[in-house]
Design a protein around this motif. Structure first.
Motif, PDB file in Angstrom:
ATOM      1  N   LEU A   1      -8.308 -27.042 -35.023  1.00 20.42           N
ATOM      2  CA  LEU A   1      -7.220 -26.206 -34.782  1.00 20.42           C
ATOM      3  C   LEU A   1      -5.992 -27.355 -34.975  1.00 20.42           C
ATOM      4  N   TYR A   2      -6.278 -28.509 -34.930  1.00 21.65           N
ATOM      5  CA  TYR A   2      -4.911 -29.402 -35.137  1.00 21.65           C
ATOM      6  C   TYR A   2      -4.344 -29.410 -36.330  1.00 21.65           C
ATOM      7  N   PRO A   3      -4.900 -28.987 -37.550  1.00 20.96           N
ATOM      8  CA  PRO A   3      -4.289 -28.869 -38.773  1.00 20.96           C
ATOM      9  C   PRO A   3      -3.184 -27.334 -38.566  1.00 20.96           C
ATOM     10  N   ILE A   4      -3.818 -26.611 -37.973  1.00 24.51           N
ATOM     11  CA  ILE A   4      -2.829 -25.373 -37.730  1.00 24.51           C
ATOM     12  C   ILE A   4      -1.779 -25.650 -36.794  1.00 24.51           C
ATOM     13  N   PHE A   5      -2.091 -26.374 -35.754  1.00 28.19           N
ATOM     14  CA  PHE A   5      -1.068 -26.888 -34.796  1.00 28.19           C
ATOM     15  C   PHE A   5       0.190 -27.427 -35.549  1.00 28.19           C
ATOM     16  N   LEU A   6      -0.382 -28.467 -36.293  1.00 27.22           N
ATOM     17  CA  LEU A   6       0.649 -29.396 -36.956  1.00 27.22           C
ATOM     18  C   LEU A   6       1.393 -28.777 -38.123  1.00 27.22           C
ATOM     19  N   MET A   7       0.764 -27.564 -38.514  1.00 23.94           N
ATOM     20  CA  MET A   7       1.687 -27.047 -39.632  1.00 23.94           C
ATOM     21  C   MET A   7       2.673 -26.234 -38.784  1.00 23.94           C
ATOM     22  N   PHE A   8       2.189 -25.456 -37.666  1.00 23.61           N
ATOM     23  CA  PHE A   8       3.242 -24.778 -36.857  1.00 23.61           C
ATOM     24  C   PHE A   8       4.172 -25.659 -36.263  1.00 23.61           C
ATOM     25  N   MET A   9       4.079 -26.770 -35.963  1.00 24.04           N
ATOM     26  CA  MET A   9       5.109 -27.608 -35.480  1.00 24.04           C
ATOM     27  C   MET A   9       6.002 -28.272 -36.458  1.00 24.04           C
ATOM     28  N   SER A  10       5.650 -28.340 -37.728  1.00 26.56           N
ATOM     29  CA  SER A  10       6.237 -28.839 -38.872  1.00 26.56           C
ATOM     30  C   SER A  10       7.140 -27.853 -39.228  1.00 26.56           C
ATOM     31  N   SER A  11       6.686 -26.381 -39.047  1.00 28.79           N
ATOM     32  CA  SER A  11       7.718 -25.629 -39.656  1.00 28.79           C
ATOM     33  C   SER A  11       9.002 -25.556 -38.763  1.00 28.79           C
ATOM     34  N   PHE A  12       9.166 -26.160 -37.707  1.00 33.62           N
ATOM     35  CA  PHE A  12      10.450 -26.121 -36.882  1.00 33.62           C
ATOM     36  C   PHE A  12      11.219 -27.375 -37.146  1.00 33.62           C
ATOM     37  N   LYS A  13      10.728 -28.305 -37.778  1.00 30.71           N
ATOM     38  CA  LYS A  13      11.171 -29.611 -38.070  1.00 30.71           C
ATOM     39  C   LYS A  13      12.190 -29.328 -39.442  1.00 30.71           C
ATOM     40  N   THR A  14      13.213 -30.477 -39.478  1.00 29.80           N
ATOM     41  CA  THR A  14      14.042 -30.820 -40.567  1.00 29.80           C
ATOM     42  C   THR A  14      13.240 -31.645 -41.456  1.00 29.80           C
ATOM     43  N   ARG A  15      13.613 -31.552 -42.850  1.00 27.57           N
ATOM     44  CA  ARG A  15      13.021 -32.677 -43.820  1.00 27.57           C
ATOM     45  C   ARG A  15      13.093 -34.069 -43.394  1.00 27.57           C
ATOM     46  N   LYS A  16      13.985 -34.362 -42.393  1.00 26.70           N
ATOM     47  CA  LYS A  16      14.233 -35.751 -42.350  1.00 26.70           C
ATOM     48  C   LYS A  16      12.873 -35.999 -41.338  1.00 26.70           C
ATOM     49  N   GLU A  17      12.895 -35.157 -40.221  1.00 27.50           N
ATOM     50  CA  GLU A  17      11.973 -35.470 -39.106  1.00 27.50           C
ATOM     51  C   GLU A  17      10.319 -35.327 -39.671  1.00 27.50           C
ATOM     52  N   ILE A  18      10.276 -34.479 -40.772  1.00 22.83           N
ATOM     53  CA  ILE A  18       8.775 -34.516 -41.338  1.00 22.83           C
ATOM     54  C   ILE A  18       8.603 -36.010 -42.062  1.00 22.83           C
ATOM     55  N   THR A  19       9.407 -36.382 -42.669  1.00 22.26           N
ATOM     56  CA  THR A  19       9.233 -37.797 -43.522  1.00 22.26           C
ATOM     57  C   THR A  19       9.191 -38.737 -42.550  1.00 22.26           C
ATOM     58  N   SER A  20      10.073 -38.584 -41.272  1.00 25.44           N
ATOM     59  CA  SER A  20      10.221 -39.915 -40.591  1.00 25.44           C
ATOM     60  C   SER A  20       9.161 -40.079 -39.433  1.00 25.44           C
ATOM     61  N   SER A  21       8.763 -38.803 -38.899  1.00 26.85           N
ATOM     62  CA  SER A  21       7.754 -38.635 -37.865  1.00 26.85           C
ATOM     63  C   SER A  21       6.907 -37.437 -37.953  1.00 26.85           C
ATOM     64  N   PRO A  22       6.019 -37.388 -38.861  1.00 30.86           N
ATOM     65  CA  PRO A  22       5.069 -36.181 -39.306  1.00 30.86           C
ATOM     66  C   PRO A  22       4.217 -35.933 -38.126  1.00 30.86           C
ATOM     67  N   LEU A  23       3.921 -36.670 -37.206  1.00 29.53           N
ATOM     68  CA  LEU A  23       3.025 -36.032 -36.303  1.00 29.53           C
ATOM     69  C   LEU A  23       3.597 -35.749 -35.115  1.00 29.53           C
ATOM     70  N   ALA A  24       4.835 -36.249 -34.836  1.00 27.91           N
ATOM     71  CA  ALA A  24       5.639 -35.730 -33.486  1.00 27.91           C
ATOM     72  C   ALA A  24       6.145 -34.399 -33.336  1.00 27.91           C
ATOM     73  N   LEU A  25       6.538 -33.979 -32.254  1.00 29.49           N
ATOM     74  CA  LEU A  25       6.795 -32.648 -31.926  1.00 29.49           C
ATOM     75  C   LEU A  25       8.198 -32.564 -32.321  1.00 29.49           C
ATOM     76  N   PRO A  26       8.718 -31.271 -32.775  1.00 31.06           N
ATOM     77  CA  PRO A  26      10.053 -30.955 -33.387  1.00 31.06           C
ATOM     78  C   PRO A  26      10.913 -31.289 -32.023  1.00 31.06           C
ATOM     79  N   LYS A  27      12.231 -31.917 -32.439  1.00 27.96           N
ATOM     80  CA  LYS A  27      13.317 -32.191 -31.718  1.00 27.96           C
ATOM     81  C   LYS A  27      13.700 -30.865 -30.674  1.00 27.96           C
TER      82      LYS A  27
END
Length: 272
Positions: free
Chosen positions: A20-46
């Motif tokens: 389930l973690y890859p699905i969770f990571l995909m879902f969380m990354s869909s709310f991030k900006t490009r900068k957030e994905i590259t700088s903190s890929p495993l963190a939650l979106p702001k």
């Protein structure tokens, strides 16, 4: 005993997390900006904003790709279920001279992958004027997945007692009525298994649309997501948003088919 039970739960929890973690990571990354994905890929979106979903819906004409994927996937699965169930029913219930040879012919589809014959298949589709069409894509998927469905349905029909057929014929049913009135309601678990397996394969397939579809308007979701990959840059935020949107129909279909699977098992247990 409690220690052994605890160890089982730990192992199951670990496998659940890994699934389930890859699905969770995909879902969380869909709310991030490009900068957030590259700088903190495993963190939650702001912030949880739907800007990425709106952008990907309009930028790659996602609604058009979604409609094409639904048409191809649903039509392919329905045709596979219809043809394979009828073929397996006939092979399992009626014995004739070439029974084994016909069954072996279907089994060849499991042994020989269609991608090895992509060149002659492409030439054949060109002669039939079915290139760059959704109908041609449906034909390719039906031909590629029907062997597995026949194999599974044949094994399922072999376990059903033939007394059911004889009782139905005594009541006045012909062969086709025995099939759709008696056998089909009992084979919901097998049909759900085939539907889930083939639907996921067709929905996520990238190879055949890339080969047989040339027009952008007739592309499926995997082809649409390809436009987000640039030569020097990739729009990861829109890509994750598109993947999230494309996974929602599969999740809904899986939940529906799973419910049918459980209902089929429960109905069979009550009848017996």
């Amino acid at each position: 005993m409690k220690l052994k039970q605890l160890a089982k739960y730990v192992v199951l929890g670990l496998f659940t997390f890994l699934s389930l973690y890859p699905i969770f990571l995909m879902f969380m990354s869909s709310f991030k900006t490009r900068k957030e994905i590259t700088s903190s890929p495993l963190a939650l979106p702001k912030s949880f904003k739907f800007d990425n979903f709106v952008d990907v819906w309009h930028k790659v004409n996602f609604s058009e790709y979604l409609l094409n994927s639904i048409i191809v996937s649903v039509a392919s699965v329905l045709v596979i279920l219809l043809i394979s169930s009828m073929a397996a029913f006939y092979l399992a219930r009626f014995k004739f001279r070439w029974n084994g040879a016909v069954l072996f012919f279907f089994m060849l589809g499991l042994m020989l992958p269609m991608k090895l014959a992509i060149s002659p298949l492409y030439m054949q589709m060109m002669k039939l004027h079915m290139l760059d069409s959704l109908q041609g894509l449906i034909v390719v998927y039906v031909a590629g997945h029907i062997s597995f469905a026949v194999f599974l349905f044949y094994g399922f029909f072999s376990t059903l007692p033939k007394d059911l057929d004889q009782s139905a014929r005594i009541d006045g049913c012909n062969n086709f009525q025995v099939y759709y009135k008696i056998v089909v309601p009992l084979m919901r678990p097998a049909m759900a298994t085939v539907a889930i397996t083939d639907l996921i394969k067709v929905w996520n397939d990238f190879f055949y649309p890339l080969i047989f579809i040339k027009t952008t308007e007739k592309g499926t979701i995997p082809l649409g997501m390809l436009s987000l990959f640039g030569e020097f840059d990739t729009q990861w935020n829109l890509l994750f948003s598109g993947l999230t949107l494309s996974s929602l129909p599969m999740i809904i279909a899986f939940l529906f088919a799973s419910r049918q699977f459980i209902e089929g098992l429960t109905a069979g247990a009550v009848k017996s």
